[in-house]
Design a protein around this motif. Structure first.
Motif, PDB file in Angstrom:
ATOM      1  N   CYS A  30     -84.302  89.283 -21.282  1.00 26.61           N
ATOM      2  CA  CYS A  30     -83.226  89.353 -21.073  1.00 26.61           C
ATOM      3  C   CYS A  30     -82.213  90.277 -22.429  1.00 26.61           C
ATOM      4  O   CYS A  30     -81.313  90.536 -22.102  1.00 26.61           O
ATOM      5  CB  CYS A  30     -83.067  87.991 -21.695  1.00 26.61           C
ATOM      6  SG  CYS A  30     -81.986  87.346 -20.333  1.00 26.61           S
ATOM      7  N   ALA A  31     -82.803  90.438 -23.267  1.00 24.84           N
ATOM      8  CA  ALA A  31     -82.159  91.245 -24.249  1.00 24.84           C
ATOM      9  C   ALA A  31     -82.961  92.866 -24.234  1.00 24.84           C
ATOM     10  O   ALA A  31     -84.440  93.091 -23.479  1.00 24.84           O
ATOM     11  CB  ALA A  31     -82.840  90.687 -25.678  1.00 24.84           C
ATOM     12  N   SER A  32     -82.394  93.944 -24.601  1.00 23.63           N
ATOM     13  CA  SER A  32     -82.356  95.329 -24.101  1.00 23.63           C
ATOM     14  C   SER A  32     -82.823  95.776 -25.653  1.00 23.63           C
ATOM     15  O   SER A  32     -83.335  94.912 -26.690  1.00 23.63           O
ATOM     16  CB  SER A  32     -81.087  96.020 -24.356  1.00 23.63           C
ATOM     17  OG  SER A  32     -80.268  95.927 -25.481  1.00 23.63           O
ATOM     18  N   TRP A  46     -77.466  87.297 -25.327  1.00 29.67           N
ATOM     19  CA  TRP A  46     -77.382  86.886 -23.591  1.00 29.67           C
ATOM     20  C   TRP A  46     -75.809  87.153 -22.906  1.00 29.67           C
ATOM     21  O   TRP A  46     -76.352  87.671 -21.454  1.00 29.67           O
ATOM     22  CB  TRP A  46     -77.306  84.886 -23.794  1.00 29.67           C
ATOM     23  CG  TRP A  46     -76.907  84.395 -22.655  1.00 29.67           C
ATOM     24  CD1 TRP A  46     -78.694  84.420 -21.925  1.00 29.67           C
ATOM     25  CD2 TRP A  46     -76.382  83.633 -22.098  1.00 29.67           C
ATOM     26  NE1 TRP A  46     -78.097  83.633 -20.367  1.00 29.67           N
ATOM     27  CE2 TRP A  46     -76.932  83.482 -20.861  1.00 29.67           C
ATOM     28  CE3 TRP A  46     -74.653  83.220 -21.847  1.00 29.67           C
ATOM     29  CZ2 TRP A  46     -76.482  82.871 -19.585  1.00 29.67           C
ATOM     30  CZ3 TRP A  46     -74.107  82.678 -21.540  1.00 29.67           C
ATOM     31  CH2 TRP A  46     -74.471  82.509 -20.376  1.00 29.67           C
ATOM     32  N   ALA A  62     -76.617  90.423 -21.881  1.00 31.66           N
ATOM     33  CA  ALA A  62     -77.783  90.460 -21.238  1.00 31.66           C
ATOM     34  C   ALA A  62     -77.465  90.079 -19.580  1.00 31.66           C
ATOM     35  O   ALA A  62     -77.722  90.341 -18.388  1.00 31.66           O
ATOM     36  CB  ALA A  62     -79.133  90.265 -21.148  1.00 31.66           C
ATOM     37  N   ARG A  75     -76.600  91.644 -15.768  1.00 29.06           N
ATOM     38  CA  ARG A  75     -77.375  91.334 -14.520  1.00 29.06           C
ATOM     39  C   ARG A  75     -76.555  91.377 -14.029  1.00 29.06           C
ATOM     40  O   ARG A  75     -76.690  90.857 -12.084  1.00 29.06           O
ATOM     41  CB  ARG A  75     -77.840  90.350 -14.491  1.00 29.06           C
ATOM     42  CG  ARG A  75     -79.550  89.973 -15.629  1.00 29.06           C
ATOM     43  CD  ARG A  75     -80.186  88.988 -15.524  1.00 29.06           C
ATOM     44  NE  ARG A  75     -81.365  88.681 -16.193  1.00 29.06           N
ATOM     45  CZ  ARG A  75     -81.916  87.695 -15.563  1.00 29.06           C
ATOM     46  NH1 ARG A  75     -81.691  85.970 -15.460  1.00 29.06           N
ATOM     47  NH2 ARG A  75     -82.918  87.186 -16.738  1.00 29.06           N
TER      48      ARG A  75
END
Ligand SMILES: [Zn+2]
Ligand SMILES: [Zn+2]
Length: 322
Positions: A228-230, A268, A271, A275
Protein backbone atom coordinates in the motif's frame (compact mmCIF):
# COMPACT_ATOMS: atom_id res chain seq x y z
CA UNK A 1 -28.06 -22.35 25.74
CA UNK A 2 -27.79 -20.43 29.02
CA UNK A 3 -27.13 -17.27 27.03
CA UNK A 4 -30.19 -17.79 24.83
CA UNK A 5 -32.40 -18.51 27.80
CA UNK A 6 -31.19 -15.39 29.63
CA UNK A 7 -31.67 -13.26 26.48
CA UNK A 8 -35.28 -14.37 26.17
CA UNK A 9 -35.95 -13.73 29.83
CA UNK A 10 -34.46 -10.24 29.69
CA UNK A 11 -36.39 -9.59 26.49
CA UNK A 12 -39.60 -10.69 28.18
CA UNK A 13 -38.83 -8.34 31.06
CA UNK A 14 -38.37 -5.44 28.63
CA UNK A 15 -41.48 -6.35 26.66
CA UNK A 16 -43.56 -6.57 29.82
CA UNK A 17 -42.54 -3.17 31.10
CA UNK A 18 -41.53 -1.11 28.07
CA UNK A 19 -43.21 -1.84 24.76
CA UNK A 20 -45.29 0.23 24.97
CA UNK A 21 -44.20 1.74 28.26
CA UNK A 22 -46.59 0.48 30.81
CA UNK A 23 -47.32 2.56 33.82
CA UNK A 24 -47.25 0.98 37.22
CA UNK A 25 -50.87 0.47 38.34
CA UNK A 26 -51.99 3.29 40.56
CA UNK A 27 -52.07 2.36 44.19
CA UNK A 28 -54.12 4.67 46.33
CA UNK A 29 -52.40 6.02 49.41
CA UNK A 30 -48.90 4.72 48.62
CA UNK A 31 -45.92 5.96 46.70
CA UNK A 32 -45.28 3.88 43.61
CA UNK A 33 -42.02 1.98 43.75
CA UNK A 34 -40.95 1.00 40.24
CA UNK A 35 -38.04 -1.17 41.36
CA UNK A 36 -40.27 -3.16 43.67
CA UNK A 37 -42.89 -3.54 40.96
CA UNK A 38 -40.33 -4.78 38.42
CA UNK A 39 -38.65 -7.01 41.01
CA UNK A 40 -41.80 -9.10 41.23
CA UNK A 41 -41.05 -10.34 37.73
CA UNK A 42 -37.53 -11.45 38.72
CA UNK A 43 -38.23 -13.13 42.07
CA UNK A 44 -39.28 -16.54 40.69
CA UNK A 45 -35.80 -17.06 39.17
CA UNK A 46 -32.93 -18.74 41.02
CA UNK A 47 -29.77 -16.81 41.93
CA UNK A 48 -27.86 -18.40 39.04
CA UNK A 49 -30.61 -17.51 36.56
CA UNK A 50 -30.73 -13.93 37.85
CA UNK A 51 -26.96 -13.55 37.40
CA UNK A 52 -27.30 -14.81 33.81
CA UNK A 53 -30.08 -12.30 33.07
CA UNK A 54 -27.96 -9.51 34.55
CA UNK A 55 -25.04 -10.44 32.27
CA UNK A 56 -27.31 -10.18 29.24
CA UNK A 57 -28.63 -6.80 30.41
CA UNK A 58 -25.04 -5.56 30.88
CA UNK A 59 -24.19 -6.85 27.40
CA UNK A 60 -27.06 -4.86 25.88
CA UNK A 61 -26.03 -1.72 27.81
CA UNK A 62 -22.44 -2.16 26.57
CA UNK A 63 -23.69 -2.48 23.00
CA UNK A 64 -25.64 0.77 23.27
CA UNK A 65 -22.54 2.46 24.70
CA UNK A 66 -20.35 1.04 21.92
CA UNK A 67 -22.60 2.32 19.13
CA UNK A 68 -22.92 5.69 20.90
CA UNK A 69 -19.13 6.02 20.96
CA UNK A 70 -18.97 4.97 17.33
CA UNK A 71 -21.37 7.60 16.09
CA UNK A 72 -20.01 10.40 18.28
CA UNK A 73 -18.74 13.06 15.92
CA UNK A 74 -17.25 15.44 18.44
CA UNK A 75 -14.11 14.53 20.36
CA UNK A 76 -15.18 13.20 23.72
CA UNK A 77 -12.41 12.61 26.23
CA UNK A 78 -13.14 9.35 27.97
CA UNK A 79 -12.76 9.61 31.71
CA UNK A 80 -13.84 7.28 34.48
CA UNK A 81 -16.39 9.85 35.58
CA UNK A 82 -17.95 10.15 32.13
CA UNK A 83 -18.10 6.39 31.75
CA UNK A 84 -19.90 6.17 35.09
CA UNK A 85 -22.38 8.87 34.06
CA UNK A 86 -23.02 7.14 30.77
CA UNK A 87 -23.48 3.74 32.39
CA UNK A 88 -25.95 5.28 34.83
CA UNK A 89 -27.81 6.84 31.88
CA UNK A 90 -28.01 3.50 30.06
CA UNK A 91 -29.23 1.75 33.12
CA UNK A 92 -32.02 4.20 33.77
CA UNK A 93 -33.47 3.82 30.30
CA UNK A 94 -35.73 1.13 29.06
CA UNK A 95 -34.21 1.15 25.57
CA UNK A 96 -31.91 -1.76 26.15
CA UNK A 97 -33.96 -4.72 25.05
CA UNK A 98 -32.01 -7.29 22.98
CA UNK A 99 -33.92 -6.45 19.78
CA UNK A 100 -33.02 -2.76 20.17
CA UNK A 101 -29.34 -3.57 20.82
CA UNK A 102 -29.28 -5.81 17.71
CA UNK A 103 -30.99 -3.19 15.55
CA UNK A 104 -28.63 -0.35 16.48
CA UNK A 105 -25.65 -2.69 15.96
CA UNK A 106 -26.88 -3.42 12.44
CA UNK A 107 -27.51 0.25 11.65
CA UNK A 108 -24.56 1.52 13.68
CA UNK A 109 -26.76 4.36 14.79
CA UNK A 110 -28.60 5.13 18.00
CA UNK A 111 -32.25 5.93 17.58
CA UNK A 112 -34.45 6.76 20.49
CA UNK A 113 -37.77 5.23 21.26
CA UNK A 114 -40.30 7.07 23.30
CA UNK A 115 -40.41 4.70 26.22
CA UNK A 116 -38.36 5.86 29.17
CA UNK A 117 -38.90 4.07 32.42
CA UNK A 118 -36.74 5.24 35.28
CA UNK A 119 -35.14 2.74 37.62
CA UNK A 120 -35.44 0.19 34.92
CA UNK A 121 -33.85 -3.25 35.21
CA UNK A 122 -30.90 -2.78 37.55
CA UNK A 123 -32.86 -1.44 40.52
CA UNK A 124 -35.23 -4.39 40.33
CA UNK A 125 -32.32 -6.82 39.89
CA UNK A 126 -30.53 -5.43 42.98
CA UNK A 127 -33.61 -6.12 45.06
CA UNK A 128 -34.18 -9.64 43.73
CA UNK A 129 -30.53 -10.77 43.92
CA UNK A 130 -30.07 -9.43 47.47
CA UNK A 131 -32.90 -11.70 48.58
CA UNK A 132 -31.59 -14.76 46.71
CA UNK A 133 -27.93 -14.24 47.59
CA UNK A 134 -27.80 -12.51 50.99
CA UNK A 135 -23.98 -12.45 50.98
CA UNK A 136 -21.76 -9.42 50.35
CA UNK A 137 -21.91 -7.15 47.31
CA UNK A 138 -18.34 -8.22 46.45
CA UNK A 139 -19.33 -11.89 46.49
CA UNK A 140 -22.24 -11.15 44.16
CA UNK A 141 -19.95 -9.24 41.78
CA UNK A 142 -17.51 -12.16 41.69
CA UNK A 143 -20.28 -14.61 40.91
CA UNK A 144 -21.62 -12.26 38.26
CA UNK A 145 -18.24 -12.22 36.50
CA UNK A 146 -18.50 -16.01 36.09
CA UNK A 147 -22.16 -16.11 35.05
CA UNK A 148 -23.09 -17.69 31.69
CA UNK A 149 -19.47 -18.40 30.74
CA UNK A 150 -18.04 -21.77 31.65
CA UNK A 151 -14.62 -21.14 30.18
CA UNK A 152 -13.06 -18.13 28.48
CA UNK A 153 -10.63 -18.91 25.68
CA UNK A 154 -7.89 -16.35 25.22
CA UNK A 155 -8.44 -14.73 28.61
CA UNK A 156 -4.69 -14.43 29.17
CA UNK A 157 -3.60 -13.57 25.62
CA UNK A 158 -0.91 -10.90 25.42
CA UNK A 159 -0.30 -7.99 23.06
CA UNK A 160 2.11 -8.91 20.27
CA UNK A 161 3.99 -5.62 20.63
CA UNK A 162 4.04 -4.65 24.33
CA UNK A 163 3.29 -8.12 25.80
CA UNK A 164 0.69 -6.74 28.23
CA UNK A 165 -2.10 -9.20 29.08
CA UNK A 166 -5.14 -7.93 27.18
CA UNK A 167 -7.29 -11.06 26.90
CA UNK A 168 -10.49 -10.48 24.98
CA UNK A 169 -9.80 -6.75 24.72
CA UNK A 170 -7.05 -7.32 22.15
CA UNK A 171 -7.62 -6.43 18.51
CA UNK A 172 -6.57 -8.49 15.51
CA UNK A 173 -7.58 -9.95 12.17
CA UNK A 174 -10.77 -11.51 13.50
CA UNK A 175 -12.18 -8.44 15.21
CA UNK A 176 -10.82 -5.26 13.61
CA UNK A 177 -14.42 -4.17 13.03
CA UNK A 178 -14.85 -3.85 16.80
CA UNK A 179 -12.29 -1.04 16.82
CA UNK A 180 -14.81 1.53 15.71
CA UNK A 181 -16.34 1.67 19.18
CA UNK A 182 -12.98 2.73 20.61
CA UNK A 183 -11.55 4.58 17.60
CA UNK A 184 -14.40 6.55 16.08
CA UNK A 185 -13.55 8.58 13.00
CA UNK A 186 -13.00 11.77 15.02
CA UNK A 187 -10.35 9.95 16.99
CA UNK A 188 -8.89 8.50 13.78
CA UNK A 189 -8.53 12.04 12.40
CA UNK A 190 -6.71 13.06 15.57
CA UNK A 191 -4.07 10.40 14.89
CA UNK A 192 -2.96 12.00 11.62
CA UNK A 193 0.30 13.99 11.86
CA UNK A 194 0.88 17.76 11.76
CA UNK A 195 -2.04 19.94 10.75
CA UNK A 196 -3.95 17.12 9.02
CA UNK A 197 -6.47 16.55 11.90
CA UNK A 198 -8.30 19.89 11.39
CA UNK A 199 -8.18 19.56 7.55
CA UNK A 200 -11.94 19.29 6.91
CA UNK A 201 -11.62 18.04 3.34
CA UNK A 202 -9.40 15.10 4.27
CA UNK A 203 -11.41 14.45 7.45
CA UNK A 204 -14.54 13.98 5.35
CA UNK A 205 -12.76 11.61 2.97
CA UNK A 206 -11.39 9.55 5.87
CA UNK A 207 -14.90 9.22 7.32
CA UNK A 208 -16.23 8.06 3.93
CA UNK A 209 -13.59 5.35 3.67
CA UNK A 210 -13.57 4.07 7.25
CA UNK A 211 -17.22 4.38 8.27
CA UNK A 212 -18.68 1.61 6.14
CA UNK A 213 -19.71 -1.80 7.49
CA UNK A 214 -16.38 -3.41 6.54
CA UNK A 215 -14.40 -0.15 6.46
CA UNK A 216 -12.28 -0.74 9.55
CA UNK A 217 -11.42 -4.34 8.71
CA UNK A 218 -10.34 -3.33 5.21
CA UNK A 219 -8.38 -0.33 6.48
CA UNK A 220 -6.45 -2.41 9.02
CA UNK A 221 -5.79 -5.17 6.51
CA UNK A 222 -4.34 -2.63 4.09
CA UNK A 223 -2.37 -0.84 6.81
CA UNK A 224 -0.49 -4.09 7.39
CA UNK A 225 0.03 -4.54 3.66
CA UNK A 226 3.37 -2.99 2.70
CA UNK A 227 2.33 -2.80 -0.95
CA UNK A 228 0.00 0.00 0.00
CA UNK A 229 2.89 2.34 0.65
CA UNK A 230 5.04 4.14 -1.94
CA UNK A 231 8.81 3.47 -1.83
CA UNK A 232 9.40 6.84 -0.19
CA UNK A 233 6.83 6.06 2.49
CA UNK A 234 8.24 2.57 2.94
CA UNK A 235 11.53 4.27 3.74
CA UNK A 236 9.77 6.52 6.27
CA UNK A 237 8.07 3.54 7.88
CA UNK A 238 11.25 1.52 8.12
CA UNK A 239 12.75 4.32 10.20
CA UNK A 240 9.68 5.02 12.28
CA UNK A 241 9.87 4.20 15.98
CA UNK A 242 8.42 0.78 16.69
CA UNK A 243 8.80 -0.45 13.10
CA UNK A 244 9.22 -4.21 12.92
CA UNK A 245 6.86 -4.98 15.78
CA UNK A 246 3.83 -5.16 13.50
CA UNK A 247 2.59 -8.46 12.20
CA UNK A 248 -0.80 -8.81 10.50
CA UNK A 249 -1.35 -12.07 12.39
CA UNK A 250 -0.72 -10.50 15.81
CA UNK A 251 -3.15 -9.33 18.47
CA UNK A 252 -2.71 -5.79 19.80
CA UNK A 253 -3.91 -3.77 22.79
CA UNK A 254 -5.68 -0.45 22.14
CA UNK A 255 -2.58 1.58 23.14
CA UNK A 256 -0.47 -0.25 20.56
CA UNK A 257 -3.16 0.07 17.86
CA UNK A 258 -3.02 3.81 18.53
CA UNK A 259 0.76 3.82 18.01
CA UNK A 260 0.37 1.81 14.81
CA UNK A 261 -2.25 4.19 13.45
CA UNK A 262 -0.12 7.18 14.45
CA UNK A 263 2.68 5.76 12.29
CA UNK A 264 0.74 4.44 9.34
CA UNK A 265 -2.73 5.94 9.05
CA UNK A 266 -1.47 8.84 6.92
CA UNK A 267 0.44 6.39 4.70
CA UNK A 268 -2.73 4.41 4.19
CA UNK A 269 -4.76 7.56 3.42
CA UNK A 270 -2.23 8.47 0.73
CA UNK A 271 -2.17 4.95 -0.74
CA UNK A 272 -5.99 4.85 -0.76
CA UNK A 273 -6.34 8.15 -2.61
CA UNK A 274 -3.85 6.99 -5.22
CA UNK A 275 -5.85 3.81 -5.77
CA UNK A 276 -9.18 5.57 -5.94
CA UNK A 277 -8.28 8.52 -8.13
CA UNK A 278 -7.00 8.69 -11.71
CA UNK A 279 -5.49 12.12 -11.24
CA UNK A 280 -2.64 12.44 -8.77
CA UNK A 281 -2.59 15.72 -6.87
CA UNK A 282 0.62 17.67 -6.54
CA UNK A 283 2.22 17.56 -3.08
CA UNK A 284 2.04 20.73 -1.00
CA UNK A 285 5.65 21.65 -0.16
CA UNK A 286 4.72 22.09 3.51
CA UNK A 287 3.31 18.55 3.61
CA UNK A 288 1.23 17.65 6.63
CA UNK A 289 2.64 20.69 8.47
CA UNK A 290 0.85 23.11 6.10
CA UNK A 291 -1.23 25.65 8.01
CA UNK A 292 -3.25 26.82 5.01
CA UNK A 293 -5.02 23.42 4.73
CA UNK A 294 -6.74 24.19 8.06
CA UNK A 295 -8.66 27.26 6.93
CA UNK A 296 -8.62 27.13 3.12
CA UNK A 297 -10.78 24.29 1.81
CA UNK A 298 -9.84 24.92 -1.86
CA UNK A 299 -6.17 24.61 -0.99
CA UNK A 300 -6.87 21.47 1.09
CA UNK A 301 -8.69 19.93 -1.87
CA UNK A 302 -6.25 21.02 -4.60
CA UNK A 303 -2.97 19.81 -3.06
CA UNK A 304 -1.93 16.58 -1.38
CA UNK A 305 -0.96 16.92 2.29
CA UNK A 306 -0.30 13.24 3.02
CA UNK A 307 3.42 13.79 2.55
CA UNK A 308 6.36 14.77 4.70
CA UNK A 309 7.09 18.52 4.81
CA UNK A 310 9.77 19.62 2.37
CA UNK A 311 9.71 23.06 3.99
CA UNK A 312 8.83 24.19 7.49
CA UNK A 313 5.60 26.19 7.41
CA UNK A 314 6.08 27.80 10.82
CA UNK A 315 9.41 29.41 9.87
CA UNK A 316 8.44 30.46 6.37
CA UNK A 317 7.38 34.11 5.99
CA UNK A 318 5.58 33.21 2.73
CA UNK A 319 3.32 30.84 4.60
CA UNK A 320 1.00 33.66 5.66
CA UNK A 321 -0.68 33.28 2.30
CA UNK A 322 -4.36 32.44 2.07
ZN1 LIG B 1 0.26 -3.43 23.43
ZN1 LIG C 1 -0.71 23.12 1.87
Amino acid sequence: MRFHRAVYRFWLFCTSFCYPAREVPFQAGGEINHSEYHAQFLRPFSAEELLDIRRVADFCADMVGWVTDYQTITPRPVSAEQTAIFTAYCRSNAELAPDYALEIYRRLRIFHKQSHVRSFFWGAYDRAIAEKLPTTAQDREERLAKAILREVYGEHDTCHRCHAVGGLKLYGKTNWHWMRGEFNWTKLRGLLPGNLPPNKYEGGRLAQRACTPDGYARMMEEIFDARCASPQQMHAQAHAPGAGAWDAEGLYCAACVEVLLGERLWVWCDARQQRESDSVREDCCYGWGCRTQVHNIEHAEMLNHFCMPARDDSEDPESHRV
